[in-house]
Write a protein that holds these residues in place. Structure first.
Motif, short mmCIF file in Angstrom:
data_model
loop_
_atom_site.label_atom_id
_atom_site.label_comp_id
_atom_site.label_asym_id
_atom_site.label_seq_id
_atom_site.Cartn_x
_atom_site.Cartn_y
_atom_site.Cartn_z
N CYS A 111 -4.12 2.59 -4.79
CA CYS A 111 -3.17 1.47 -4.81
C CYS A 111 -3.91 0.23 -4.29
O CYS A 111 -4.25 0.16 -3.11
CB CYS A 111 -1.96 1.78 -3.93
N THR A 112 -4.17 -0.73 -5.18
CA THR A 112 -4.93 -1.91 -4.83
C THR A 112 -4.22 -3.16 -5.31
O THR A 112 -3.94 -3.29 -6.52
CB THR A 112 -6.34 -1.86 -5.47
N ASN A 124 0.85 -1.19 0.00
CA ASN A 124 0.00 0.00 0.00
C ASN A 124 0.88 1.23 0.00
O ASN A 124 1.33 1.69 1.05
CB ASN A 124 -0.94 0.03 1.21
#
Length: 154
Positions: free
Chosen positions: A43-44, A32
């Motif tokens: 952000c994944t 992350n």
């Protein structure tokens, strides 16, 4: 293609951190990056391929990218851009030992929307360098805060 490599000292003022603590911070950033990269808005993690390799989708400067992350314990995290307008490789590397610890960031990127050697490519490179310098500084600061909390709790 743009290439930049720069190392920053990790310890100096304040609490000193170890290689293990810095590694833990890099792993957190890989999973992350939002607390570490101010120009990133999303952000994944989208796919865990193994314990050390995973894919994530990010939005950086309003542009979407897919990155394959490779954790090379104990000293290197590689971010390989596999989709987006800017492809290539970014690396965060721990150098030295606990007495002379440094964090190096390097990137080799191809900017599809700019002609090689153009002022557009140069401007993009300068922006990336500034963004990553901030990210390295914030990573060091975050790890230092974690170390301070550990010391205070002891």
């Amino acid at each position: 293609m743009i290439f930049v490599s720069h190392a920053l000292p990790v310890n100096g003022d304040g609490v000193s951190i170890t290689k293990d603590q810095l590694w833990a911070g890099l792993v957190m950033k890989a999973n992350n990056a939002l607390p570490f990269v101010s120009s990133m808005s999303s952000c994944t993690v989208i796919d865990r391929i193994s314990d050390t390799v995973f894919d994530r989708e990010i939005v950086l400067r309003d542009e979407a990218y897919t990155e394959r992350i490779t954790l090379q314990k104990p000293n290197r995290v590689v971010f390989t851009r596999i989709a987006g307008d800017v492809l290539g490789t970014i690396a965060n590397e721990i150098e030295g030992d606990d007495d002379d610890l440094r964090l190096r960031f390097s990137f080799a990127l191809v900017v599809s929307m700019a002609k090689p050697g153009s002022t557009e490519e140069e401007a993009y490179a300068e922006g990336m360098k500034a963004d990553y310098l901030k990210a390295v500084e914030s990573t060091i600061a975050a790890v230092r805060k974690m170390a301070e909390k550990t010391i205070a709790a002891a």
